[in-house]
Design a protein around this motif. Structure first.
Motif: not given
Length: 68
Positions: A1-3, A19-27, A39-40
């Motif tokens: 998922m992305l934020i 912009d985007r934040i790529e989450l380190s887990y594959e939720a 937290s991200a």
């Protein structure tokens, strides 16, 4: 998922970009993304003090829209 983020410069609030934040887990659940997003976002904000997050949302990889 992305934020997906809509961010604006603190010194020039009319200067904005995405912009985007790529989450380190594959939720795969938006709920999990929402639960972990605070937290991200806090970590991102600490490393980008010149920017202010105006809006954000979670999106699945590969399905994010062009505009937030």
């Amino acid at each position: 998922m992305l934020i997906l983020l809509s961010i604006c410069l603190v010194a020039q609030p009319t200067t904005c970009k995405e912009d985007r934040i790529e989450l380190s887990y594959e939720a795969t659940s938006p709920f999990i993304c929402l639960r972990n997003s605070q937290s991200a976002l806090a970590t991102w904000q600490e490393t980008h003090p010149e920017w202010h997050v105006a809006r954000w949302r979670c999106a699945a990889r590969g399905s994010q829209p062009k505009n937030l």
